[in-house]
Design an enzyme around this catalytic site. Structure first.
Site, PDB file in Angstrom:
ATOM      1  N   LEU A 177     102.583 118.818 159.066  1.00 17.03           N
ATOM      2  CA  LEU A 177     103.187 117.535 158.720  1.00 17.03           C
ATOM      3  C   LEU A 177     102.701 116.440 159.646  1.00 17.03           C
ATOM      4  O   LEU A 177     102.670 116.621 160.864  1.00 17.03           O
ATOM      5  CB  LEU A 177     104.711 117.641 158.819  1.00 17.03           C
ATOM      6  CG  LEU A 177     105.495 116.317 158.886  1.00 17.03           C
ATOM      7  CD1 LEU A 177     105.390 115.557 157.568  1.00 17.03           C
ATOM      8  CD2 LEU A 177     106.951 116.562 159.268  1.00 17.03           C
ATOM      9  N   SER A 178     102.332 115.282 159.084  1.00 17.11           N
ATOM     10  CA  SER A 178     102.048 114.073 159.860  1.00 17.11           C
ATOM     11  C   SER A 178     100.909 114.328 160.844  1.00 17.11           C
ATOM     12  O   SER A 178      99.796 114.617 160.426  1.00 17.11           O
ATOM     13  CB  SER A 178     103.334 113.593 160.545  1.00 17.11           C
ATOM     14  OG  SER A 178     103.165 112.317 161.099  1.00 17.11           O
ATOM     15  N   ALA A 179     101.173 114.257 162.165  1.00 19.78           N
ATOM     16  CA  ALA A 179     100.119 114.588 163.120  1.00 19.78           C
ATOM     17  C   ALA A 179      99.666 116.026 162.931  1.00 19.78           C
ATOM     18  O   ALA A 179      98.488 116.354 163.108  1.00 19.78           O
ATOM     19  CB  ALA A 179     100.608 114.376 164.544  1.00 19.78           C
ATOM     20  N   GLY A 181      99.652 117.428 160.014  1.00 16.81           N
ATOM     21  CA  GLY A 181      98.816 117.349 158.818  1.00 16.81           C
ATOM     22  C   GLY A 181      97.424 116.854 159.150  1.00 16.81           C
ATOM     23  O   GLY A 181      96.426 117.349 158.619  1.00 16.81           O
ATOM     24  N   ALA A 182      97.338 115.869 160.045  1.00 21.55           N
ATOM     25  CA  ALA A 182      96.030 115.375 160.474  1.00 21.55           C
ATOM     26  C   ALA A 182      95.262 116.460 161.231  1.00 21.55           C
ATOM     27  O   ALA A 182      94.045 116.592 161.079  1.00 21.55           O
ATOM     28  CB  ALA A 182      96.201 114.133 161.335  1.00 21.55           C
TER      29      ALA A 182
END
Length: 432
Positions: A177-179, A181-182
């Site tokens: 998720l979010s960071a 996910g990155a």
């Protein structure tokens, strides 16, 4: 203490791993901290779901030590089902900023499906020593390159899972998720031979951010590049590698103000181009219970190489659907886990871990009945910010069709129609 820090990247504050340029690092740290405080002020009010009752405590994760040299100074945890079969798949799960491995395990719902279908979940966790906001450093060159930093530590966790738990090295997947996910994007690019598939939730394409300042630009308003340019960034992450490439599922909320929806389009452009596919979907459908719009990009043998799942009506977070039904999972007891659709159910299915076998179609795919077109009325500025338009030379242009919308500002308003997903045109009376 109220939740006061948004899921933004923050400067790395490492101990024991000096990176040089102390004065510049301190300047960047101060600037980034100021930006974080400025942008965070608008995001400190908890949502209703964030104040929901905290679910009963889940089983504690098992901490694993001595899994490798660990150049990224991460912590490894696992969730091991009681009856883990031999040669089980492994899923690496990466939390968002300010979160922990245990919090992500308690709320995302992944463990539900690990227990149901028999796969190991590896939870990597970063610390405030690495990053002040406990974000994975997806934008730091020392952490997002093959053989270096956090990316290398996570790769070592996968290798340890094979040696210590007997997992199948050919069935390793990653999601976050979010960071997180990155960082999932980082791992798919840097280690394409390790990960068979990945699922990026509210994340960012590989190669977008190179430092703290550019990372904020990647998050919002996002960065528009050609599919070929995005694909080249992936190929440059592991020069000489010719495939096969990981399959990629993309999940993004339509109303995400933190990592704007444009990033879902750019991720699609990146991975369809890596797979040699076009950016027009081969199949479209909707998923229950909330009509999440799915677009699939299919290879010649009928496999879905890339899919984009656009979740209506939600902001920045992991979509979950608390309950005990077969397609339900997760909890909303903390921020960034949003009652909507159980994304972990569909991600597990996309990874091929739920026991279903999908045979390639013997005939060309047939689209389901056309869904009503989605429409948005907003200023050109908001269309660009949401990823429905791009800007060049002071003008805004509809994403996909390239129609000129006029001056890029808050005073020019248009209604844009999206059909197929990711392709926007000026509505001409055909929207509700």
């Amino acid at each position: 203490m109220p939740y006061v820090t948004p899921s933004h990247p923050a400067p790395a504050v490492r101990t024991g791993r000096p990176r040089g340029g102390g004065r510049l690092r301190r300047l960047v740290a101060v600037l980034a901290a100021a930006v974080t405080l400025a942008t965070g002020a608008a995001l400190v009010v908890p949502t209703t779901e964030a104040r929901a009752a905290v679910p009963p405590a889940a089983a504690a994760l098992e901490r694993v030590t001595n899994f490798g040299a660990n150049p990224g100074a991460l912590t490894m945890y696992v969730h091991r089902p009681a009856a883990l079969p031999a040669n089980a798949p492994v899923v690496v799960a990466l939390h968002g900023c300010t979160q922990s491995a245990q919090l992500y395990a308690d709320n995302s719902g992944l463990n539900t499906f690990a227990d149901r279908h028999g796969f190991l979940v590896v939870y990597a966790e970063t610390t405030t020593a690495n990053n002040a906001n406990k974000c994975f450093n997806w934008f730091q060159t020392g952490d997002n390159r093959r053989g270096q930093g956090e990316a290398a530590s996570i790769r070592q966790m996968v290798a340890h899972a094979t040696s210590a738990y007997g997992t199948d090295p050919a069935r390793a997947q990653v999601t976050g998720l979010s960071a997180g996910g990155a960082m999932t994007s980082v791992l798919l690019a840097a280690y394409p031979e390790v990960f068979a598939a990945g699922a990026v939730v509210a994340g960012i394409p590989y190669g977008c951010g190179v430092d703290v300042i550019s990372a904020f630009g990647c998050m919002s308003p996002g960065v528009d590049r050609t599919p070929a340019a995005w694909a080249q960034a992936v190929r440059d992450a592991h020069p000489g590698y010719a495939g096969p490439w990981p399959r990629v599922a993309i999940w993004h909320g339509d109303n995400d103000p933190t990592v704007v929806p444009r990033n879902a389009d750019e991720l699609r452009d990146q991975w369809t181009a890596v797979h040699g596919l076009g950016q027009t979907p081969d199949r479209t459908s909707t998923l229950p219970p909330n009509n999440t719009r799915r677009s699939e990009y299919v290879t010649a043998d009928g496999r879905t190489a890339v899919e984009v799942n656009r979740v209506p009506g939600i902001g920045h977070g992991t979509p979950v659907a608390p309950g005990t039904g077969p397609q339900q999972c997760g909890a909303t007891g903390t921020q960034h886990f949003i009652a909507s659709i159980c994304s972990s159910y569909w991600i597990t299915r996309f990874f091929g871990l739920d026991g279903t076998v999908t045979e390639p179609p013997t005939e060309p795919p047939v689209d389901p009945p056309t869904e009503p077109a989605a429409c948005w009325t907003a200023s050109n500025y908001e269309h660009v910010r949401a990823g429905r338009a791009t800007t060049t030379g002071g003008y805004a242009y509809a994403k996909g069709s390239g129609q000129n919308l006029g001056l890029y500002n808050t005073f020019v308003t248009h209604t844009l129609k999206e059909t197929p997903p990711g392709h926007y045109t000026i509505a001409t009376g055909s929207c509700p």
